[in-house]
Write a protein that holds these residues in place. Sequence first.
Motif, short mmCIF file in Angstrom:
data_model
loop_
_atom_site.label_atom_id
_atom_site.label_comp_id
_atom_site.label_asym_id
_atom_site.label_seq_id
_atom_site.Cartn_x
_atom_site.Cartn_y
_atom_site.Cartn_z
N ILE A 9 0.85 -1.18 0.00
CA ILE A 9 0.00 0.00 0.00
C ILE A 9 0.89 1.23 0.00
CG2 ILE A 9 -1.71 1.30 1.31
CD1 ILE A 9 -2.61 -1.36 2.56
N ALA A 10 0.52 2.23 -0.80
CA ALA A 10 1.23 3.52 -0.81
C ALA A 10 0.21 4.61 -0.51
CB ALA A 10 1.90 3.76 -2.15
N ILE A 11 0.55 5.47 0.46
CA ILE A 11 -0.32 6.58 0.83
C ILE A 11 0.54 7.83 0.99
CG2 ILE A 11 -1.98 5.08 2.00
CD1 ILE A 11 -0.85 6.17 4.66
N ASN A 12 -0.11 8.96 1.11
CA ASN A 12 0.57 10.20 1.47
C ASN A 12 0.45 10.38 2.97
OD1 ASN A 12 1.36 11.03 -1.15
ND2 ASN A 12 -0.73 11.71 -1.53
N ALA A 13 1.57 10.56 3.65
CA ALA A 13 1.54 10.81 5.08
C ALA A 13 0.71 12.05 5.35
CB ALA A 13 2.95 10.99 5.62
N GLY A 14 -0.12 12.02 6.37
CA GLY A 14 -0.95 13.16 6.71
C GLY A 14 -2.34 13.13 6.09
N ASP A 15 -2.56 12.24 5.13
CA ASP A 15 -3.88 12.15 4.49
C ASP A 15 -4.81 11.23 5.28
OD1 ASP A 15 -2.96 13.75 2.47
OD2 ASP A 15 -3.12 12.23 0.89
N SER A 74 -10.21 2.70 8.38
CA SER A 74 -10.15 4.15 8.21
C SER A 74 -8.94 4.71 8.95
CB SER A 74 -11.43 4.81 8.73
OG SER A 74 -12.54 4.38 7.96
N ILE A 75 -8.10 5.41 8.22
CA ILE A 75 -6.91 6.05 8.77
C ILE A 75 -7.19 7.55 8.84
CG2 ILE A 75 -4.42 6.41 8.49
CD1 ILE A 75 -5.23 3.43 8.71
N PRO A 81 2.99 8.19 10.17
CA PRO A 81 4.08 9.09 9.79
C PRO A 81 4.73 8.65 8.48
CG PRO A 81 4.81 7.58 11.50
CD PRO A 81 3.34 7.33 11.30
N ALA A 82 5.40 9.58 7.84
CA ALA A 82 6.13 9.24 6.62
C ALA A 82 7.14 8.15 6.93
CB ALA A 82 6.84 10.48 6.07
N GLY A 83 7.30 7.24 5.99
CA GLY A 83 8.29 6.18 6.16
C GLY A 83 7.76 4.83 5.71
N THR A 109 4.39 8.40 1.99
CA THR A 109 5.25 9.41 1.39
C THR A 109 5.04 10.76 2.05
OG1 THR A 109 5.12 8.25 -0.72
CG2 THR A 109 5.84 10.53 -0.80
N SER A 110 6.12 11.42 2.34
CA SER A 110 6.06 12.77 2.90
C SER A 110 5.54 13.71 1.83
CB SER A 110 7.45 13.20 3.36
OG SER A 110 7.37 14.41 4.04
N THR A 111 4.69 14.65 2.24
CA THR A 111 4.16 15.64 1.30
C THR A 111 4.41 17.04 1.87
OG1 THR A 111 1.97 15.66 2.29
CG2 THR A 111 2.35 14.05 0.54
N ILE A 112 4.25 18.02 1.05
CA ILE A 112 4.49 19.40 1.47
C ILE A 112 3.58 19.78 2.62
CG2 ILE A 112 4.30 21.82 0.75
CD1 ILE A 112 5.14 20.87 -2.08
#
Length: 115
Positions: A9-15, A74-75, A81-83, A109-112
């Motif tokens: 699974i790939a997600i954007n950290a913080g989403d 549900s996240i 965290p990113a990593g 993945t870390s995002t802006i």
Amino acid sequence: MRLPDMLNIAINAGDSVDIDYALTNSDGSSMDLTGASAKWGISPDGTASSATLTKTVGDGISITDAASGALTVSIDAGEIPAGHHWYELEVVLSDASSHTMARGYLHATSTIYAS
């Protein structure tokens, strides 16, 4: 015996993210989740003792259609965290049998604008 699905699974950290599962038995039929419990967690090394996030039914996991084996994890924003992380989904059916239904690698993945 059914081997767990290995799914990365790939997600954007913080989403905020919903991960939907349609669980099946070894013969391909839908797994009946009536009366079942489930837990989903992430860990940096794949062990329960180092789990950094755990979800259970009623606390981040919803069984959306028990007869068809459907559930959603549900996240919430900022929970992962990113990593690199390992994750696992385990289901305990009403007959008390335990099944690891999915496991794999989760990359956040870390995002802006990550929380």
